[in-house]
Design an enzyme around this catalytic site. Sequence first.
Site, PDB file in Angstrom:
ATOM      1  CB  SER A 155      -0.963  -0.041   1.194  1.00  0.00           C
ATOM      2  OG  SER A 155      -1.962   0.939   1.091  1.00  0.00           O
ATOM      3  CD  GLU A 250      -5.540  -3.824  -4.374  1.00  0.00           C
ATOM      4  OE1 GLU A 250      -5.139  -2.704  -3.993  1.00  0.00           O
ATOM      5  OE2 GLU A 250      -4.821  -4.835  -4.386  1.00  0.00           O
TER       6      GLU A 250
END
Length: 309
Positions: A155, A250
């Site tokens: 991330s 995502e």
Amino acid sequence: MEEKNLDAVSKRGRIASSLIARAARDHLIGKKLQSGELRQKMVEPPWKCPDCFLMQKIAMPNFDMELLTSVVMPREDRVVLQLHGGGYVGKIHNGYRSFAGLYSEVGKGISVLTIDYRVAPENPFPAALEDALAAFDWLLNCGFLPEQIVVAGDSAGGGLALALCLYLKDHNRGLPGGLIAMSPWTDMTSSGESYQYNFDKDPLFGNTRDSLVYNRDYAGNHDLADPYLSPIFGDFTGFPPMLIQVGSLEMLLSDSLTVAEKAKSQGVKVRISVYEGMFHVFQMSQLLIPESKRAWAEVGRFLEILDEK
């Protein structure tokens, strides 16, 4: 560029995705992390280091680090520098200590240095990058060569890993031997197409503008297109081999696809794996779902390839 898309979603993977979506909806994870509420209230039990590892805590001037080494088969020829995720507002937690153990396991005893870098809103850009650089230099002072260091992150940590490599390159410094990026956040401008077509599909960040995807605390008033904030706008020429893993659901999918394609066009060896039906940093499931188990095995193969060079 080698690209792999795993198009069969396991039953456990679907269940995990559903649970993630429920947790995000019921507890507003993104919003509370963004405000700092979740970080300030989070209380975890003390982490018990498994008997097969040793954990050394290291105090730096501005942050702390943890060095995990294997007792069973320690290696001194390579080390992983782990940069945790959390949108630049979340701190290290026990999940990343488990990550360190997995890196060491699949890396056949590789040591793992995990840094608890400074985060926003208290410490905006470039604090995290400064701390990542300080940790890299600490490893050099310990005797590691740049090419013996593998920088890994998920991330925001994945974006930070790329930003660190960009900084080293811009300043004519030795580059790490490899990069591992799990669901990297590489575009703070949110310009990728997946921010739209996965808006109602992403189980963690979807259907809201309150999530970490739209958090700007770390950037402050700085230009969001600065490659040290959004590495997607950087030049990857000369970068070491890269492994990028990302889930197909995502909103940040484009962050990975665009970096991989751009790096490939600039001569970088890139392996990108898109895991069908998977959510942001699904590797946090560790060995509990098949997709995460395969992802960690892929990390091990990537490290083996680096060892062969």
